[in-house]
Each structure stands twice: as C-alpha cells, then as structure tokens.
Write a protein that holds these residues in place. Structure first.
Motif, PDB file in Angstrom:
ATOM      1  N   ILE A  65       0.843  -1.282   0.221  1.00  0.00           N
ATOM      2  CA  ILE A  65      -0.005   0.058  -0.021  1.00  0.00           C
ATOM      3  C   ILE A  65       0.758   1.312  -0.057  1.00  0.00           C
ATOM      4  N   VAL A  66       1.817   1.601   1.020  1.00  0.00           N
ATOM      5  CA  VAL A  66       2.510   2.508   1.083  1.00  0.00           C
ATOM      6  C   VAL A  66       3.495   2.750  -0.067  1.00  0.00           C
ATOM      7  N   SER A  67       4.096   1.657  -0.593  1.00  0.00           N
ATOM      8  CA  SER A  67       4.924   1.743  -1.490  1.00  0.00           C
ATOM      9  C   SER A  67       4.277   2.288  -3.055  1.00  0.00           C
ATOM     10  N   HIS A  68       3.263   1.561  -3.287  1.00  0.00           N
ATOM     11  CA  HIS A  68       2.377   2.164  -4.441  1.00  0.00           C
ATOM     12  C   HIS A  68       2.029   3.602  -4.432  1.00  0.00           C
ATOM     13  N   ASN A  69       1.219   3.756  -3.339  1.00  0.00           N
ATOM     14  CA  ASN A  69       0.545   5.020  -3.128  1.00  0.00           C
ATOM     15  C   ASN A  69       1.620   6.280  -3.076  1.00  0.00           C
ATOM     16  N   VAL A  70       2.866   6.014  -2.480  1.00  0.00           N
ATOM     17  CA  VAL A  70       3.562   7.025  -2.166  1.00  0.00           C
ATOM     18  C   VAL A  70       4.366   7.435  -3.590  1.00  0.00           C
ATOM     19  N   SER A  71       4.693   6.338  -4.476  1.00  0.00           N
ATOM     20  CA  SER A  71       5.398   6.359  -5.362  1.00  0.00           C
ATOM     21  C   SER A  71       4.377   7.151  -6.395  1.00  0.00           C
ATOM     22  N   VAL A  72       3.096   6.933  -6.460  1.00  0.00           N
ATOM     23  CA  VAL A  72       2.204   7.763  -7.325  1.00  0.00           C
ATOM     24  C   VAL A  72       2.241   9.401  -6.742  1.00  0.00           C
ATOM     25  N   MET A  73       2.260   9.665  -5.601  1.00  0.00           N
ATOM     26  CA  MET A  73       2.110  10.850  -4.931  1.00  0.00           C
ATOM     27  C   MET A  73       3.370  11.580  -5.305  1.00  0.00           C
ATOM     28  N   VAL A  74       4.485  10.913  -5.332  1.00  0.00           N
ATOM     29  CA  VAL A  74       5.806  11.444  -5.575  1.00  0.00           C
ATOM     30  C   VAL A  74       5.824  12.111  -7.010  1.00  0.00           C
ATOM     31  N   VAL A  75       5.446  11.040  -7.992  1.00  0.00           N
ATOM     32  CA  VAL A  75       5.662  11.397  -9.561  1.00  0.00           C
ATOM     33  C   VAL A  75       4.288  12.256  -9.730  1.00  0.00           C
ATOM     34  N   GLN A  76       3.255  12.477  -9.159  1.00  0.00           N
ATOM     35  CA  GLN A  76       2.329  13.408  -9.401  1.00  0.00           C
ATOM     36  C   GLN A  76       2.625  14.751  -8.897  1.00  0.00           C
ATOM     37  N   THR A  77       3.345  14.831  -7.668  1.00  0.00           N
ATOM     38  CA  THR A  77       3.719  15.944  -7.321  1.00  0.00           C
ATOM     39  C   THR A  77       4.899  16.479  -8.155  1.00  0.00           C
ATOM     40  N   ALA A  78       5.757  15.840  -8.598  1.00  0.00           N
ATOM     41  CA  ALA A  78       6.802  16.450  -9.762  1.00  0.00           C
ATOM     42  C   ALA A  78       6.421  16.970 -10.830  1.00  0.00           C
ATOM     43  N   ALA A  79       5.320  16.240 -11.261  1.00  0.00           N
ATOM     44  CA  ALA A  79       4.470  16.601 -12.368  1.00  0.00           C
ATOM     45  C   ALA A  79       3.757  17.870 -12.283  1.00  0.00           C
ATOM     46  N   ALA A  80       3.219  18.302 -11.164  1.00  0.00           N
ATOM     47  CA  ALA A  80       2.462  19.277 -10.805  1.00  0.00           C
ATOM     48  C   ALA A  80       3.366  20.663 -10.549  1.00  0.00           C
ATOM     49  N   ARG A  81       4.718  20.127 -10.105  1.00  0.00           N
ATOM     50  CA  ARG A  81       5.738  21.457 -10.051  1.00  0.00           C
ATOM     51  C   ARG A  81       6.021  21.770 -11.436  1.00  0.00           C
ATOM     52  N   GLU A  82       6.021  20.850 -12.398  1.00  0.00           N
ATOM     53  CA  GLU A  82       6.683  21.164 -13.708  1.00  0.00           C
ATOM     54  C   GLU A  82       5.699  21.976 -14.605  1.00  0.00           C
ATOM     55  N   VAL A  83       4.412  21.912 -14.201  1.00  0.00           N
ATOM     56  CA  VAL A  83       3.537  22.755 -14.936  1.00  0.00           C
ATOM     57  C   VAL A  83       2.579  23.948 -14.128  1.00  0.00           C
ATOM     58  N   LEU A  84       3.040  23.913 -13.141  1.00  0.00           N
ATOM     59  CA  LEU A  84       2.454  24.786 -12.193  1.00  0.00           C
ATOM     60  C   LEU A  84       1.939  26.020 -12.520  1.00  0.00           C
ATOM     61  N   THR A  85       3.034  26.853 -13.276  1.00  0.00           N
ATOM     62  CA  THR A  85       2.555  28.186 -13.689  1.00  0.00           C
ATOM     63  C   THR A  85       2.144  28.077 -15.297  1.00  0.00           C
ATOM     64  N   THR A  86       2.558  27.021 -15.946  1.00  0.00           N
ATOM     65  CA  THR A  86       2.365  27.208 -17.435  1.00  0.00           C
ATOM     66  C   THR A  86       0.932  26.432 -17.872  1.00  0.00           C
ATOM     67  N   LEU A  87       0.698  25.496 -17.007  1.00  0.00           N
ATOM     68  CA  LEU A  87      -0.807  24.831 -17.102  1.00  0.00           C
ATOM     69  C   LEU A  87      -1.223  24.396 -15.840  1.00  0.00           C
ATOM     70  N   PRO A  88      -1.595  25.449 -15.258  1.00  0.00           N
ATOM     71  CA  PRO A  88      -2.322  25.237 -13.943  1.00  0.00           C
ATOM     72  C   PRO A  88      -3.597  24.065 -13.797  1.00  0.00           C
ATOM     73  N   GLY A  89      -4.193  23.891 -14.984  1.00  0.00           N
ATOM     74  CA  GLY A  89      -5.298  22.954 -14.785  1.00  0.00           C
ATOM     75  C   GLY A  89      -4.599  21.534 -14.711  1.00  0.00           C
ATOM     76  N   ALA A  90      -3.586  21.279 -15.550  1.00  0.00           N
ATOM     77  CA  ALA A  90      -2.961  20.101 -15.397  1.00  0.00           C
ATOM     78  C   ALA A  90      -2.599  19.751 -14.023  1.00  0.00           C
ATOM     79  N   ALA A  91      -1.800  20.924 -13.405  1.00  0.00           N
ATOM     80  CA  ALA A  91      -1.319  20.968 -12.181  1.00  0.00           C
ATOM     81  C   ALA A  91      -2.170  20.436 -11.073  1.00  0.00           C
ATOM     82  N   ASP A  92      -3.326  21.149 -11.137  1.00  0.00           N
ATOM     83  CA  ASP A  92      -4.427  20.677 -10.291  1.00  0.00           C
ATOM     84  C   ASP A  92      -4.925  19.640 -10.572  1.00  0.00           C
ATOM     85  N   ALA A  93      -5.138  18.794 -11.607  1.00  0.00           N
ATOM     86  CA  ALA A  93      -5.562  17.418 -11.715  1.00  0.00           C
ATOM     87  C   ALA A  93      -4.459  16.668 -11.128  1.00  0.00           C
TER      88      ALA A  93
END
Length: 269
Positions: A65-93
C-alpha cells in the motif's frame, strides 16, 4: 501357629498393595499434569506462530500500500511542479490525484492497523471492514498509473469468474507491485498486463519495456539480469503465491524492461 499369623501377613500385603496403588495413582496424575502442561505449551506456541504469520502478512500489505501510493504521490507532485505556472489545470489535476492517493493510503492503513490494535469497544464501522482491492479495481489502478506517465494495456483472456478473496487480492498486488516498479524505474516505457483464466489456475503476467540491460541503464533493483526477483515487495508476493500452491517468476527482459509472471491454482475450477 502359621494360621495364627496369616491375618497379619495378609494385612501387611494389603498395606503394601495399597501404598503401591496410591503411588501409581499419584504418578498417573503427575504424568497427566505434565502432559496437559506440554499440550498447553504447544497450543501457546502454535498461537504465537499464527500471530507472527498474521503480522508478517500485515507487514506485506503495508509495504504494498505505502510503496504504491507514495510512489504515485511523488510522481504526481513532481509533475505538478513542472506545469504549475504554465498549465495550472494540469497541475490541479495532478495534485487532486496526490490527495486521492493520500486518502486511499490513510484508509487502508487504518484498516490494517486496526487488525493490530482493534477498538476497545470491539465495534467496527463499515469503513473499518472495507475490503482489500481485488482485480475488480484493476481499471482504477491502471488509470492512476497511466495518468502518472506509464501507458498500460490490459488483456483479459478466458472466462472471468469469481475467485477466492485471498487469490483475488494477491493477483491485484502482483500487478500493482510490477507497475509501481515500472513507474519508478522505466521512464519512457510502457506496460502490458495479461490476466488469464484457465481451467484450474489464474495466470497473471506483467511485461514492461525500458532501457535494455545491455545499456547498463537503471533497472528495478528487485532482480538481476537473469535471476528471480529478490526485493522485499516481490519476495512478499512470492510468499503470498506459494501459500496457494502457485509460483511467481520475476526477471529483467534482455530487450529491456521487466517481466513478472505468476500462476495461482484455483481449487474447484
């Protein structure tokens, strides 16, 4: 004169026999007591072993449980940071997925930890009794992995049928562990999941693509180039599968990526 002494002799013999009988009864009672003590010790030992096995099972669940969900959270957070200013909609998702994964982790942790520390009043709510994910939740898992950046293709062959709950959860965990490893180590790759219902067994295979082992690129640490997986997650899965008389093989693919293949017998099929 011999007749006169006969009662005394008979009394002495009777006394000796009585003492022997009493001693025999005491010895028998002592033996029964020792045997009961040994049986009680054996029951206690068996109970401790059962508790240890259950705690090991819970530890494997927690890892999954922890390995899977934390991995997803890390990847999604990194993706959100990349597009936070340019694609706020994608960052929000992406952040919404992080929140969802976090809530899922907390719910499952509460359920599993509740097995170790049940409520004092002995009453469990419906959420405490929420079932572990099974193959019915495979679509949601694949969607989360694909959204995190790893395309996944799923194939179901044979006639799907109800499975014993333990086998159903185990099959889901096999796919979850394999996709999570691919998400962490297989940048730019893709995955293929095959679930095959046969006459007497369930077969699960996960193929992932990625850099070839000949390039020396980073690969999942759970296996070497030819040998079976040795990581904690895959070891736990192998133990789960062996409980049902099945087998699991996990290894790198020469052309790149990873392969996880399991066969789990299904009784009564």
């Amino acid at each position: 004169m011999w007749l006169a002494g006969a009662p005394a002799v008979a009394g002495a013999i009777a006394a000796v026999l009585w003492v022997a009988l009493v001693r025999t009864r005491h010895r028998h009672a002592r033996d029964l007591g020792e045997r009961g003590w040994l049986l009680e010790r054996e029951r206690e030992s068996a109970a401790r072993a059962a508790v240890g096995e259950e705690r090991a099972r819970i530890a494997r669940e927690l890892h999954d449980i922890v390995s899977h969900n934390v991995s997803v959270m890390v990847v999604q957070t990194a993706a959100a940071r990349e597009v936070l200013t340019t694609l706020p909609g994608a960052a929000d998702a992406a952040l919404a997925e992080v929140e969802k994964a976090g809530r899922t982790t907390m719910t499952e942790l509460r359920h599993l930890l509740g097995l170790l520390a049940p409520r004092a009043d002995g009453v469990e709510s419906d959420s405490d009794l929420a079932p572990q994910p099974t193959l019915r939740a495979l679509g949601a898992l694949v969607d989360r992995i694909a959204f995190a950046g790893l395309p996944v293709e799923v194939r179901i062959s044979g006639e799907p049928r109800p499975l014993p709950s333990g086998i159903d959860v185990t099959a889901y965990r096999i796919v979850q562990e394999a996709l999570t490893n691919a998400l962490k180590h297989g940048a730019g790759g893709k995955a293929e999941v095959t679930v095959r219902y046969t006459g007497r067994a369930l077969r699960v295979e996960v193929l992932t693509s990625g850099p070839s082992v000949l390039t020396g690129a980073d690969q999942p640490p759970a296996a070497d180039a030819s040998g079976p997986g040795t990581g904690r997650g895959l070891l736990g899965l192998r133990q789960r599968v062996s409980v049902y008389g099945g087998d699991l093989d996990a290894r790198r693919r020469l052309g790149g990526g990873f392969r996880v293949r399991a066969r789990i017998p299904v009784e009564g099929s």
